[in-house]
Design a protein around this motif. Structure first.
Motif, mmCIF file in Angstrom:
data_model
loop_
_atom_site.group_PDB
_atom_site.id
_atom_site.type_symbol
_atom_site.label_atom_id
_atom_site.label_comp_id
_atom_site.label_asym_id
_atom_site.label_seq_id
_atom_site.Cartn_x
_atom_site.Cartn_y
_atom_site.Cartn_z
ATOM 1 N N THR A 171 1.349 6.384 3.679
ATOM 2 C CA THR A 171 -0.018 5.893 3.864
ATOM 3 C C THR A 171 -1.000 7.035 4.078
ATOM 4 O O THR A 171 -2.162 6.812 4.400
ATOM 5 C CB THR A 171 -0.099 4.927 5.060
ATOM 6 N N VAL A 180 -2.048 -0.162 6.386
ATOM 7 C CA VAL A 180 -1.304 -1.202 7.105
ATOM 8 C C VAL A 180 -0.660 -2.157 6.103
ATOM 9 O O VAL A 180 0.511 -2.524 6.242
ATOM 10 C CB VAL A 180 -2.241 -1.962 8.079
ATOM 11 N N ALA A 181 -1.412 -2.521 5.068
ATOM 12 C CA ALA A 181 -0.875 -3.461 4.068
ATOM 13 C C ALA A 181 0.346 -2.856 3.371
ATOM 14 O O ALA A 181 1.357 -3.537 3.174
ATOM 15 C CB ALA A 181 -1.966 -3.810 3.055
ATOM 16 N N LEU A 183 2.370 -0.507 4.518
ATOM 17 C CA LEU A 183 3.508 -0.401 5.443
ATOM 18 C C LEU A 183 4.178 -1.736 5.660
ATOM 19 O O LEU A 183 5.409 -1.830 5.687
ATOM 20 C CB LEU A 183 3.018 0.088 6.800
ATOM 21 N N GLU A 184 3.357 -2.767 5.846
ATOM 22 C CA GLU A 184 3.937 -4.092 6.070
ATOM 23 C C GLU A 184 4.768 -4.495 4.862
ATOM 24 O O GLU A 184 5.868 -5.019 5.003
ATOM 25 C CB GLU A 184 2.827 -5.110 6.351
ATOM 26 N N LEU A 185 4.212 -4.205 3.687
ATOM 27 C CA LEU A 185 4.915 -4.548 2.464
ATOM 28 C C LEU A 185 6.221 -3.767 2.325
ATOM 29 O O LEU A 185 7.276 -4.327 2.013
ATOM 30 C CB LEU A 185 3.995 -4.231 1.284
ATOM 31 N N GLN A 187 8.073 -2.356 4.633
ATOM 32 C CA GLN A 187 9.082 -2.751 5.615
ATOM 33 C C GLN A 187 9.621 -4.151 5.317
ATOM 34 O O GLN A 187 10.814 -4.404 5.453
ATOM 35 C CB GLN A 187 8.476 -2.690 7.014
ATOM 36 N N LYS A 188 8.718 -5.040 4.895
ATOM 37 C CA LYS A 188 9.141 -6.405 4.608
ATOM 38 C C LYS A 188 10.107 -6.432 3.422
ATOM 39 O O LYS A 188 11.164 -7.074 3.494
ATOM 40 C CB LYS A 188 7.896 -7.256 4.310
ATOM 41 N N ARG A 191 13.419 -4.884 4.380
ATOM 42 C CA ARG A 191 14.154 -5.759 5.293
ATOM 43 C C ARG A 191 14.753 -6.954 4.553
ATOM 44 O O ARG A 191 15.918 -7.289 4.737
ATOM 45 C CB ARG A 191 13.200 -6.243 6.389
ATOM 46 N N ASN A 205 0.914 3.748 14.811
ATOM 47 C CA ASN A 205 0.986 2.315 14.485
ATOM 48 C C ASN A 205 2.025 2.078 13.399
ATOM 49 O O ASN A 205 2.772 1.106 13.436
ATOM 50 C CB ASN A 205 -0.370 1.800 14.008
ATOM 51 N N ALA A 206 2.048 3.003 12.442
ATOM 52 C CA ALA A 206 3.027 2.897 11.363
ATOM 53 C C ALA A 206 4.432 3.046 11.935
ATOM 54 O O ALA A 206 5.348 2.290 11.597
ATOM 55 C CB ALA A 206 2.768 3.978 10.316
ATOM 56 N N TYR A 209 6.279 0.058 13.474
ATOM 57 C CA TYR A 209 6.893 -0.967 12.631
ATOM 58 C C TYR A 209 8.405 -0.815 12.557
ATOM 59 O O TYR A 209 9.115 -1.747 12.241
ATOM 60 C CB TYR A 209 6.349 -0.875 11.198
#
Ligand code: ATP
Ligand code: MG
Length: 228
Positions: A171, A180-181, A183-185, A187-188, A191, A205-206, A209
């Motif tokens: 990022t 943030v988008a 990273l969420e993607l 990790q999701k 996972r 913040n990253a 996660y």
């Protein structure tokens, strides 16, 4: 058996008269399914560590076992094939090829491994859909936003169903919302697929996660704790 077992890794860079001890003896084990964040000051050795565990560079001393295989036993050719087929990489500057479409960029690791675009296109398309880019398959990198380029790079990293995904400041070139988008993607998707992620980041913040946070300082691991 641990997915990754690095033992007493050292890396010394030589530039003329000058030597830099980038890593001074790092040992780490990572199990399948872990989402590991690596943090630490600039120049502390984070990228060096990621490059060694990903077989992008060889250590001056110590060993890396990935999925039971000692990377030092591989020839350069075998190592690059291992990287291409078993690992996924996401870099700060995306590293997309400018003349290829998003779809072709995602498919590239499989194309380099000898597959035809016809056979891999459906898989590349499906991954682009997973990262929300089904409407952008024919765009070239210059026709995408930074966050979109990084999502293409994530899809590319996952296309070969890698054992391990390695990300270095994924990022670093995005604004905080796009970051943030992404990273969420990342990790999701990792996972959901039961994969393993090791990610270098400056952003606390990253790092939060992840399931585990490792702090590198002066070429050594200073702390290794569960994520928040
Ligand atoms: N190819 C190289 N030749 C010589 N020195 C190098 C080389 N690559 C890295 N170094 C040095 O090794 C040290 C560790 O570098 P590394 O890139 O691993 O740091 P980093 O923790 O990733 O930093 P940053 O957060 O700024 O990316 C630094 O002092 C750097 O100057
Ligand atoms: Mg770095």
């Amino acid at each position: 058996m641990a997915l990754l077992e690095a033992t007493d890794l050292k890396k010394t860079y030589r530039r003329g008269e000058q030597t830099v001890e980038a890593l001074r003896g790092v040992s780490v084990r990572v199990d399948r399914g872990e989402l590991v964040s690596i943090m630490g000051p600039s120049g502390s050795g984070k990228s060096t560590l990621l490059h060694l565990v990903g077989g992008l560079d060889r250590p001056s001393a110590g060993s890396v076992r990935l999925d039971g295989q000692a990377l030092e036993s591989y020839s350069d050719g075998a190592l690059s094939r291992f990287r291409r087929t078993r690992l996924g990489f996401v870099f700060q500057f995306f590293n997309l090829l400018p003349n290829l479409s998003a779809l072709e960029n995602v498919a590239l690791p499989l194309l380099l491994d000898g597959a035809s675009l016809g056979t891999v296109a459906p898989k590349a398309r499906e991954l682009l859909a997973q990262v929300g880019l089904e409407q952008r398959t024919d765009h070239r990198p210059a026709q995408l936003s930074g966050g979109e380029m990084q999502r293409v790079a994530i899809a590319r990293a996952l296309v070969g169903d890698p054992l391990l995904v390695l990300a270095d400041e994924p990022t670093g070139n995005l604004d905080s919302k796009a970051g943030v988008a992404v990273l969420e993607l990342l990790q999701k998707t990792v996972r959901e697929r039961g994969q393993t992620l090791i990610m270098v980041t400056h952003d606390p913040n990253a790092a939060a996660y992840g399931t585990r946070q490792i702090r590198v300082q002066d070429g050594l691991i200073a702390s290794d704790e569960p994520g928040r």
